[in-house]
Design a protein around this motif. Sequence first.
Motif, PDB file in Angstrom:
ATOM      1  N   ILE A  95      36.087  48.565  87.925  1.00 17.03           N
ATOM      2  CA  ILE A  95      35.682  47.244  87.455  1.00 17.03           C
ATOM      3  C   ILE A  95      36.218  47.476  86.124  1.00 17.03           C
ATOM      4  O   ILE A  95      37.235  46.667  85.291  1.00 17.03           O
ATOM      5  N   VAL A  96      35.637  48.090  84.930  1.00 15.01           N
ATOM      6  CA  VAL A  96      35.152  48.332  84.001  1.00 15.01           C
ATOM      7  C   VAL A  96      36.440  48.708  82.673  1.00 15.01           C
ATOM      8  O   VAL A  96      37.170  48.103  82.233  1.00 15.01           O
ATOM      9  N   LEU A  97      37.050  49.862  83.257  1.00 15.96           N
ATOM     10  CA  LEU A  97      38.140  50.699  82.597  1.00 15.96           C
ATOM     11  C   LEU A  97      39.169  49.649  83.048  1.00 15.96           C
ATOM     12  O   LEU A  97      40.093  49.718  82.513  1.00 15.96           O
ATOM     13  N   PHE A  98      39.270  49.513  84.179  1.00 16.18           N
ATOM     14  CA  PHE A  98      40.419  48.310  84.942  1.00 16.18           C
ATOM     15  C   PHE A  98      40.099  46.927  83.749  1.00 16.18           C
ATOM     16  O   PHE A  98      41.356  46.731  82.879  1.00 16.18           O
ATOM     17  N   THR A  99      39.453  46.466  83.249  1.00 23.17           N
ATOM     18  CA  THR A  99      39.437  45.653  82.729  1.00 23.17           C
ATOM     19  C   THR A  99      40.079  45.769  81.055  1.00 23.17           C
ATOM     20  O   THR A  99      40.358  45.106  80.237  1.00 23.17           O
ATOM     21  N   ALA A 100      39.269  46.391  80.878  1.00 21.10           N
ATOM     22  CA  ALA A 100      40.248  47.659  79.420  1.00 21.10           C
ATOM     23  C   ALA A 100      41.024  47.157  79.447  1.00 21.10           C
ATOM     24  O   ALA A 100      41.903  47.591  77.854  1.00 21.10           O
ATOM     25  N   PHE A 101      41.825  48.348  80.573  1.00 24.56           N
ATOM     26  CA  PHE A 101      43.396  48.336  80.321  1.00 24.56           C
ATOM     27  C   PHE A 101      43.940  46.796  80.164  1.00 24.56           C
ATOM     28  O   PHE A 101      44.894  46.949  79.327  1.00 24.56           O
ATOM     29  N   VAL A 102      43.550  45.705  80.970  1.00 23.48           N
ATOM     30  CA  VAL A 102      43.824  44.782  80.675  1.00 23.48           C
ATOM     31  C   VAL A 102      44.200  44.116  79.947  1.00 23.48           C
ATOM     32  O   VAL A 102      44.573  43.469  79.091  1.00 23.48           O
ATOM     33  N   VAL A 142      41.852  49.855  92.884  1.00 27.47           N
ATOM     34  CA  VAL A 142      40.584  50.041  91.949  1.00 27.47           C
ATOM     35  C   VAL A 142      39.947  51.614  93.265  1.00 27.47           C
ATOM     36  O   VAL A 142      39.431  52.278  92.819  1.00 27.47           O
ATOM     37  N   GLU A 143      40.301  51.625  94.504  1.00 27.80           N
ATOM     38  CA  GLU A 143      39.622  52.622  94.384  1.00 27.80           C
ATOM     39  C   GLU A 143      40.254  54.299  94.277  1.00 27.80           C
ATOM     40  O   GLU A 143      39.038  55.219  94.279  1.00 27.80           O
ATOM     41  N   LEU A 160      42.483  38.441  91.087  1.00 24.46           N
ATOM     42  CA  LEU A 160      42.932  39.317  91.965  1.00 24.46           C
ATOM     43  C   LEU A 160      41.320  40.189  92.570  1.00 24.46           C
ATOM     44  O   LEU A 160      41.385  40.644  93.096  1.00 24.46           O
ATOM     45  N   LEU A 161      40.437  40.264  91.532  1.00 27.66           N
ATOM     46  CA  LEU A 161      39.249  40.699  91.515  1.00 27.66           C
ATOM     47  C   LEU A 161      37.824  40.102  92.385  1.00 27.66           C
ATOM     48  O   LEU A 161      37.541  40.253  93.415  1.00 27.66           O
ATOM     49  N   TYR A 162      38.769  38.754  91.915  1.00 21.72           N
ATOM     50  CA  TYR A 162      37.398  37.488  92.431  1.00 21.72           C
ATOM     51  C   TYR A 162      37.799  37.571  94.239  1.00 21.72           C
ATOM     52  O   TYR A 162      37.282  37.110  94.970  1.00 21.72           O
ATOM     53  N   HIS A 163      39.527  37.267  94.500  1.00 23.53           N
ATOM     54  CA  HIS A 163      39.326  37.555  96.112  1.00 23.53           C
ATOM     55  C   HIS A 163      39.136  38.542  96.840  1.00 23.53           C
ATOM     56  O   HIS A 163      39.225  38.343  98.026  1.00 23.53           O
ATOM     57  N   LEU A 164      39.647  39.626  95.198  1.00 19.76           N
ATOM     58  CA  LEU A 164      39.349  40.865  96.509  1.00 19.76           C
ATOM     59  C   LEU A 164      37.370  41.268  97.326  1.00 19.76           C
ATOM     60  O   LEU A 164      37.136  41.467  98.322  1.00 19.76           O
ATOM     61  N   PHE A 165      36.972  40.966  96.201  1.00 20.29           N
ATOM     62  CA  PHE A 165      35.358  40.657  96.338  1.00 20.29           C
ATOM     63  C   PHE A 165      34.884  39.944  97.303  1.00 20.29           C
ATOM     64  O   PHE A 165      33.458  39.897  97.605  1.00 20.29           O
ATOM     65  N   SER A 166      35.954  38.577  97.341  1.00 21.87           N
ATOM     66  CA  SER A 166      35.146  37.411  98.376  1.00 21.87           C
ATOM     67  C   SER A 166      35.752  37.638  99.332  1.00 21.87           C
ATOM     68  O   SER A 166      35.602  36.878 100.524  1.00 21.87           O
ATOM     69  N   ASN A 167      36.946  38.595  99.983  1.00 21.58           N
ATOM     70  CA  ASN A 167      37.206  38.720 101.462  1.00 21.58           C
ATOM     71  C   ASN A 167      37.134  40.000 102.304  1.00 21.58           C
ATOM     72  O   ASN A 167      36.353  40.511 101.597  1.00 21.58           O
ATOM     73  N   SER A 168      35.767  39.563 103.340  1.00 23.86           N
ATOM     74  CA  SER A 168      35.526  40.280 104.208  1.00 23.86           C
ATOM     75  C   SER A 168      36.567  41.705 104.853  1.00 23.86           C
ATOM     76  O   SER A 168      35.948  42.623 105.313  1.00 23.86           O
TER      77      SER A 168
END
Length: 251
Positions: A28-35, A8-9, A105-113
């Motif tokens: 994130i939008v680009l990653f979603t389009a790739f998926v 992502v970075e 993966l996105l949910y957990h990545l942006f839910s963890n400090s």
Amino acid sequence: MSAFASLVEGLADLLDPIFHASATAAAIVLFTAFVRLLVHPLSRASARGQRARAALQPQIAELRKKHGKNPEKLQKAVMELHAAEKVSPLSGCLPSLFQLPAFFLLYHLFSNSRIGDEANALLAHKLFAAPLGDRWADALGDGGVFGAQGLVYLGLFVIVAVVATFNYRRTKRMMAAGAARGGQDGSPQVPGLGAITKVMPLMSFFTLLTVAFVPLAAALYVVTSTTWSAVERAALYRDMPGAVPAAAVLG
């Protein structure tokens, strides 16, 4: 998780000259389009499977006439017909199921400090004024509905509402066409079908709840994927007015 964070970075770094402070959101939008591109072959296969299932409707109608008073025998006969014709009744669910790992993966990545031993710097990245690690409740607490962050969510809600309305109208037309065609063959109504027909078109609006309660980064994935699905299904099922995809409301 750290490898995914690095991905992502890396995407955000590539997009930074164009999107600047919102580069991670664009990533994130680009990653979603790739998926979705990776899953597209499954979506096409699902459409082919739907056409094959539609072609079996006359035979299924005959089975209903023959075994209408014996639901167990009818179900077994329908399953045997699908197996003989090599048609999977669950193939329509595969595109949605294969997307779930990316969403989580996105949910957990942006839910963890923290990421490993380090603080999760991605949480501070923003879509305009809204941090990607925040939720709608955070936006309401910082400026309210029409605050800088609240307006970002309002924009997403508008997009989701437009897509959901499009899906609602299209799904309702498709189910009505399918029900009308089914009623012409004299086959008995499937128990509970009327209730499902009424509720199913409304399922698309449940995406609004998802966007409201997940981190903004995951909400971006949902909005992008749902919009992609609406366009993709309109193209893949344009010649099937009476066919409803098995995952029509899953995105």
